[in-house]
Scaffold this active site. Structure first.
Site: not given
Ligand code: ZN
Ligand code: FE
Length: 255
Positions: A59, A115
């Site tokens: 990310h 995640h």
């Protein structure tokens, strides 16, 4: 052997970047540099020379500073093998059970998908420090963007097994909101009630609540406690930790 010196840099809205420094060898690492500027400032302030970037997942709020730091310092970038293609500037990759030598220290890697599918965590046993990105938060866990509840529950299980005095260095200061939610699914837990009050007090004084210890997480983090009857009763999934975890995660998503 001396422990790593760990410096916590709050960036963006609620991200933490960590600078790790091994005094004996001079090795210095930046864990999940969202942005380069504040890291370069901290390097100037300390006189440390950046040798490594350690990424937990792809990310942007964890890798956004990679290329600028590499260009400015010539550091090497280490990240998850399973997500090599999505880590800007990556030089070395690690996967579950492998160790990575950092100066005079050793980091053990865990694959912790959920995640993101390639998320890893770094554990430095001789500094009792865990860098877990957006997998485990203080009293919370990361959203399941690319994984299933069963995967995330298994990932958290690996981290749960670390010694209780392990310090949990996570990617975000989400603690106060996490505590508020945790109280809705584990309301009778005295350790949670007490910790939530402590956290309110710390945040009022603008103090970081990170790191916490794994021992505290075991007692207060509802996402680590989906195997406990109290949580299973609230979730209506008695005897099924994965279903309990899934239900709690779902409730947090809409909280
Ligand atoms: Zn993330
Ligand atoms: Fe993040």
């Amino acid at each position: 052997m001396s422990e790593l010196v760990i410096r916590q840099i709050p960036v963006l809205r609620d991200n933490y970047v960590y600078l790790l420094h091994d005094e004996a060898s001079g090795a210095t690492g930046a864990v999940d540099p969202s942005v380069a500027g504040p890291v370069l400032d901290a390097l100037r302030e300390t006189g440390w020379r950046l040798t490594h970037v350690l990424n937990t997942h792809h990310h942007h709020d964890h890798t956004g500073g990679n290329l600028e730091l590499k260009q400015a310092t010539g550091c090497v970038i280490v990240g998850p093998r399973a997500d090599r293609a999505r880590i800007p500037g990556i030089d070395f990759d690690v996967a579950d059970g492998e160790t990575y030598r950092f100066g005079g220290h050793e980091a053990r890697a865990f694959d912790v998908p959920g995640h993101t599918r390639g998320h890893i965590a770094y554990w430095f046993p001789d500094s009792r420090a865990l860098f877990c990105g957006d997998t485990l938060f203080i009293m919370g866990c990361g959203r399941l963007f690319e994984g299933t509840p069963a995967q995330m529950w298994a990932s958290l299980g690996k981290l749960k097994a670390l010694p209780p005095d392990t310090r949990v260095y996570c990617g975000h200061e989400y603690t106060q909101a996490n505590a508020r939610f945790a109280l809705t699914v584990d309301p009778e837990n005295p350790a949670l009630q007490a910790r939530a009050r402590r956290v309110d007090d710390m945040r009022m004084k603008n103090l970081p609540t990170v790191p916490g210890t794994m021992g505290e997480e075991l007692l207060t983090n509802p996402f680590l406690r989906a195997d406990q009857a109290a949580l299973q009763v609230v979730a209506g999934t008695l005897g099924d930790p994965v279903a309990t975890f899934a239900e709690i995660r779902h409730r947090k998503d809409i909280f």
